[in-house]
Enzyme design. Structure first.
Site, PDB file in Angstrom:
ATOM      1  CG  MET A   1      22.610  39.843  37.960  1.00 21.06           C
ATOM      2  SD  MET A   1      22.746  38.385  36.893  1.00 21.06           S
ATOM      3  CE  MET A   1      21.895  38.968  35.420  1.00 21.06           C
TER       4      MET A   1
ATOM      5  CB  SER B   1      27.659  43.064  38.351  1.00 20.91           C
ATOM      6  OG  SER B   1      27.698  41.853  37.617  1.00 20.91           O
ATOM      7  CB  THR B   2      23.735  42.825  35.568  1.00 26.92           C
ATOM      8  OG1 THR B   2      24.282  41.560  35.872  1.00 26.92           O
ATOM      9  CG2 THR B   2      22.824  42.724  34.359  1.00 26.92           C
TER      10      THR B   2
ATOM     11  CG  HIS C   1      31.160  41.281  38.440  1.00 24.52           C
ATOM     12  ND1 HIS C   1      29.998  41.144  39.171  1.00 24.52           N
ATOM     13  CD2 HIS C   1      32.159  41.419  39.356  1.00 24.52           C
ATOM     14  CE1 HIS C   1      30.286  41.187  40.465  1.00 24.52           C
ATOM     15  NE2 HIS C   1      31.589  41.354  40.601  1.00 24.52           N
TER      16      HIS C   1
ATOM     17  CG  ASP D   1      31.822  41.032  44.293  1.00 25.95           C
ATOM     18  OD1 ASP D   1      32.419  40.823  45.377  1.00 25.95           O
ATOM     19  OD2 ASP D   1      32.422  41.372  43.243  1.00 25.95           O
TER      20      ASP D   1
END
Length: 364
Positions: free
Chosen positions: A290, A172-173, A198, A293
């Site tokens: 973040m 993600s991030t 994401h 998940d």
């Protein structure tokens, strides 16, 4: 009492500035200290207001967001969250911004979309601003410069000893840059890689195309029904879950349009769980990001014999996802970002019998 996060909003739209100010100011931990309609005004406000985080529009007059960001990261690095339009141009600019050192981005809603999605946009922008300020900016800048300044050495690989071996990666991030590090080191005969990142629609295709220019492996946005083949990387499309299904001894990318999982679509947990039927022939990786998940799905895969790898905290922009897996003891190995590719290829060389022996030895 926690010190308030000082935010500067930089956007040429007065309407967007007003909305962003209203949403951020609704949180008691955030103080919007100023607004700027262009980067030239922003430059002066940064000097006088010393904000902790900047929200930055990617397309503005007088000086575009990328030029401003490049100058900012060179002269006064600080956490920046980009507001990005969901267009081809917006996607390209945002990916450039992440390469330059922006922490994260948020898809910029139109005025009509704000009327229906204001609540979810509010939660997202507050969450991302709070996460951005928690990043060790000095370490992030060093890592970012290292990533973009380092010539990734393509590793040698004799070929997998197991048929239909699959590598699954979630991020993600910070994941766009972390994936770049992992994938550019993999040779063209590597096992196939499926990725859940994401990322919104339009961004996934542009990101896959950019990676394809840098990698020996063929990188593509996943398509429904595509057969999974050695030497290929399949990036999940934004706004749809990617799962892997077996049919007649072959494996295929399949789309799942069910509800979000862990607030995300595509979700890493959904991808990981789809691999449970072939778990002992899979490697699962969680990179920076973040939230949590992928952590539970990774644990379930590990319990079924999957080799599981997490990026270590020191090399992660945000240790949320790999850190959550760490708390669950869902990982077999914790790696520095630049060592993950080598670890993946070493394990792919093992035969099934050697892998079973390795797992038994670790339990002794």
């Amino acid at each position: 009492m926690m010190k308030q996060i000082k935010v500067l909003i930089v956007d040429d739209s007065a309407v967007i500035r007003k909305v962003v100010r209203e949403l951020l100011s609704s949180d008691s931990d955030i103080n919007v200290v100023g607004e700027a309609e262009n980067p030239l005004v922003a430059r002066e406000l940064i000097k006088s207001l010393n904000p902790d985080v900047i929200t930055l529009d990617v397309e503005m007059p007088k000086m575009d967001g990328i030029t401003f960001l490049a100058n900012l990261m060179r002269l006064r690095p600080m956490p920046v969250v980009m507001l990005s339009t969901l267009t081809t141009k917006g996607s390209d600019i945002t990916l450039q911004a992440l390469e330059l050192g922006a922490i994260d981005f948020i898809a910029k809603p139109s005025f009509n979309e704000l009327l229906t999605t204001k609540s979810s946009f509010k939660q997202l922008i507050i969450y991302k601003v709070k996460q951005a300020v928690s990043v060790n900016q000095k370490q992030h800048q060093l890592t970012s410069k290292f990533i973009n300044g380092k010539n990734s050495k393509i590793l040698t690989f004799a070929g997998t000893a197991r048929k239909d071996h699959i590598i699954a990666i979630g991020a993600s991030t910070g994941g766009t840059e972390a994936l770049k590090v992992v994938l550019t080191q993999l040779p063209k005969n590597s096992p196939p890689v499926v990725v859940a990142l994401h990322i919104p629609p339009t961004f996934s295709e542009r990101f896959a195309n950019r990676l394809n220019e840098l990698c020996e492996m063929t990188v593509q946005e996943a398509k429904h029904g595509t057969k999974i083949k050695e030497g290929n990387v399949y990036i999940a499309q934004g706004a749809v879950h990617l799962i892997v299904k077996e049919k007649n001894g072959a494996f295929f990318c399949v789309f799942d349009d069910s509800e979000k999982v862990n607030r995300h679509k595509p979700s890493v947990d959904v991808l990981f769980r789809s691999l449970l039927p072939m778990a002992n022939n899979v490697q699962a990786v969680l990179l920076t990001g973040m939230g949590n998940d992928g952590a539970q799905g990774m644990l379930e895969l590990k319990q079924q014999g999957t080799k599981t790898i997490i990026q270590d905290e020191n090399s992660s922009l945000i240790w949320g996802m790999p850190g959550s897996a760490h708390k669950l003891s869902a990982h077999n190995v914790e790696c520095d970002l630049f060592d993950i590719s080598k670890t993946l290829l070493q394990h792919a060389l093992l035969t099934r019998n050697e892998m079973v022996t390795e797992m038994k030895l670790k339990k002794l």
